[in-house]
Design a protein around this motif. Structure first.
Motif, mmCIF file in Angstrom:
data_model
loop_
_atom_site.group_PDB
_atom_site.id
_atom_site.type_symbol
_atom_site.label_atom_id
_atom_site.label_comp_id
_atom_site.label_asym_id
_atom_site.label_seq_id
_atom_site.Cartn_x
_atom_site.Cartn_y
_atom_site.Cartn_z
ATOM 1 N N VAL A 1 -11.237 20.298 -41.886
ATOM 2 C CA VAL A 1 -11.535 19.277 -40.889
ATOM 3 C C VAL A 1 -12.959 19.497 -40.377
ATOM 4 N N THR A 2 -13.766 18.450 -40.455
ATOM 5 C CA THR A 2 -15.139 18.546 -39.954
ATOM 6 C C THR A 2 -15.150 18.216 -38.470
ATOM 7 N N LEU A 3 -15.791 19.086 -37.713
ATOM 8 C CA LEU A 3 -15.906 18.891 -36.268
ATOM 9 C C LEU A 3 -17.394 18.773 -35.948
ATOM 10 N N TYR B 1 -12.584 30.061 -35.294
ATOM 11 C CA TYR B 1 -13.908 29.808 -35.867
ATOM 12 C C TYR B 1 -14.959 30.436 -34.975
ATOM 13 N N ARG B 2 -15.956 31.059 -35.589
ATOM 14 C CA ARG B 2 -17.072 31.630 -34.825
ATOM 15 C C ARG B 2 -18.296 31.633 -35.729
ATOM 16 N N VAL C 1 -24.300 19.709 -34.233
ATOM 17 C CA VAL C 1 -23.639 20.835 -34.877
ATOM 18 C C VAL C 1 -22.462 20.273 -35.662
ATOM 19 N N SER C 2 -22.359 20.681 -36.918
ATOM 20 C CA SER C 2 -21.249 20.234 -37.755
ATOM 21 C C SER C 2 -20.568 21.478 -38.297
ATOM 22 N N LEU C 3 -19.273 21.615 -38.060
ATOM 23 C CA LEU C 3 -18.585 22.799 -38.567
ATOM 24 C C LEU C 3 -17.285 22.385 -39.247
#
Lengths: 421, 117
Positions: free
Chosen positions: A358-360, A383-384, A396-398
């Motif tokens: 999943v992209t956040l 996540y870190r 920011v894309s994570l």
């Protein structure tokens, strides 16, 4: 009433990429509705280069980037109607549109993708004093005049706001023979990219005045000049005695973009206060079943590459919705924007769905050096990532992995936050 | 001669200073990674830029957006713009067409970035 499987509203980068992706997944009954006379959206007026580094690994100009998608839409023979204005969407996915040749048209869609983009914050929203004289434009409007029509709005220019569009226009106006006197920014930092500060302002000795704003506008029929004053960084109030007058005939406003959601609101879609766009889940589906959203109408992006990627996902998921293979009735978990995070998208996820990452995405609220981006569910951190710098100018894309998401299927919510040192 | 520039490699934007003599870098400081060092070396000795502009099209109300085929010397930007402004093209034009070869006596071409039919 005409029936169509997938109706896409907007033929800009988001709408085009969504259509291409839906077609490649198997959807054959698509219609794109675009209110301008050609496809391509705002990219058509962005003649500068720097697009496509992520998607095509080369630096393209806006029209070149758009053409790559337009070519695919034409190759696939995906139908589109230009000069067509959508005037209503209902919860039942009925769409009313109007154009010159067909008059009023009614559509019943199985799925809809909202890709209407955004618009610029106008002067009225800033409450700048002065007459409503000519010579005051939003930066994007001036860009449209210059780059599409070849018309120059003026010769001596002040720019309010230092977003990327304002910076790009500083260079563009200089290239067209105008004198740009200053770029005025209220905040202590620019929300534009470093590259644009250097290559659009520094290269041409255009001063960037941080902690400054326009406090008065002179001129009744035509703009004659603006008064710029320093502001207190804490209160944002002008500091008396710091006023400077700039004689100019043009003021460009580059003060933010707002997703264009009149149609979404009409359809009763839940909007998110932080982003100004619809609240969506990990499939980019809005609160109205079968209506998806992507691109700048969902949240304002900094790179078109991210828009294309997001839109491709919306197209694929819409096709899964149409073919009834999109999971339904799963438990959803809200995503909370914690410290330093503005408008995380998606706003909720269905953890049971987690077979793909999943992209956040979000914008940092401030400039943070040596910061960490963390995602937690209760006590559990899933996540870190450390970053030397986070700025509001760069999204920011994570990606959250399915493994990470499966660990937290019983949590109440997810929090994404910045840990600044 | 001391020169200062801002690195564009990432949002940090390091201030890099260098001592130049006869166009050669004697010493360089302020960068925090190799991207910055490499950028500064190029930027201080031979700065180059891509140039995008508009060209007049005969018989068309709308101008044609164009770009340089590769970055040109920063000092030549305005010469390049003048040469583009003094030139016109005829329809049709396709993306990638060379509309003005060898701008400013260099080996850089001006190419169309839009389809105009």
């Amino acid at each position: 009433m005409r029936k169509v499987d997938l109706l896409i509203i907007g033929g800009g980068p988001a709408g085009l990429a969504a259509a291409v992706s839906a077609y490649e997944q198997g959807c054959r009954d698509i219609l794109i509705l675009e209110r301008e006379d050609t496809l391509g959206g705002i990219l058509r007026q962005c003649i500068h280069n720097g697009f496509g580094l992520h998607t095509f690994q080369q630096e393209l100009t806006g029209p070149e980037y758009a053409q790559k998608y337009i070519d695919r839409v034409i190759d696939y023979q995906i139908p589109y109607q230009c000069n067509t204005m959508v005037i209503e969407i209902t919860k039942e996915k009925q769409v009313t549109a109007v154009n010159r040749s067909n008059g009023l048209q009614h559509f019943q869609a199985k799925a809809i993708i909202l890709a209407m983009g955004c618009r610029e914050r106008p002067r009225g929203a800033l409450a700048i004093p002065g007459w409503r004289c000519s010579g005051i434009y939003t930066a994007g409007t001036a860009q449209k005049f210059v780059n599409l029509e070849g018309i120059m709005p003026g010769a001596r220019v002040v720019i309010l706001g230092s977003g990327d569009i304002g910076l790009i226009m500083a260079r563009r106006m200089t290239f067209m023979g105008a004198k740009v006197l200053a770029c005025v920014e209220l905040l202590p930092f620019s929300s534009g990219l470093k590259r644009n500060i250097v290559q659009c302002l520094d290269d041409y000795d255009i001063p960037l005045l941080l902690n400054h704003t326009v406090v008065d506008i002179a001129g009744r029929e035509r703009l004659e000049g603006v008064t710029v004053a320093q502001v207190d960084p804490e209160t944002k109030r002008p500091i008396a005695g710091t006023e400077q007058y700039y004689a100019c005939d043009t003021l460009l406003l580059s003060v933010g973009l707002i997703p264009e959601n009149e149609l979404s609101r009409m359809a009763g879609i839940d909007l998110c206060a932080d982003t100004g766009g619809p609240s969506v889940d990990e499939n980019l589906q809005t609160s109205v079943s079968g209506v998806f959203s992507c691109g700048n109408v969902l949240h304002v992006h900094d790179l078109v590459d991210f828009v294309s990627e997001e839109a491709a996902k919306a197209g694929a998921k819409a096709w899964r919705y149409i073919t009834d293979t999109l999971d339904k009735n799963l438990k959803s978990m809200p995503i909370i924007s914690g410290f330093g995070v503005s408008g995380a998208v998606p706003q909720k996820i269905h953890v049971g769905n987690a077979d793909q990452p999943v992209t956040l995405m979000f914008r940092p609220k401030n400039v943070y050096k040596n910061a960490k981006v963390c995602v937690t569910a209760g006590e559990k951190e899933i996540y870190r990532h450390s970053s030397r710098i986070l700025t509001p100018g760069e999204m920011v894309s994570l990606k959250l992995t399915p493994e990470a998401l499966r660990q937290i299927s019983d949590a109440e919510n997810l929090t994404v936050k910045v840990e600044a040192s | 001669m001391l020169k200062e520039i801002t690195c564009i490699g990432c949002p940090i934007g390091c201030r890099i200073s260098a001592v130049l003599e006869n166009g050669e870098i004697q010493s360089i400081s302020g960068y925090s990674c190799n991207v910055g060092k490499k950028y500064a070396q190029e930027e201080l000795t031979a700065p180059k830029r891509m140039v995008t502009a508009l060209m007049t099209v005969r018989g068309s109300r709308h101008p044609l957006p164009v770009k340089t085929s590769q970055p040109i010397d920063k000092s030549k930007i305005f010469d390049c713009l003048n040469e583009i402004a003094g030139h016109t093209v005829s329809l049709p034009v396709h993306i990638g067409d060379v509309v003005l070869p060898g701008v400013c006596g260099s080996n850089v071409n001006i190419v169309a970035t839009k389809e105009l039919l």
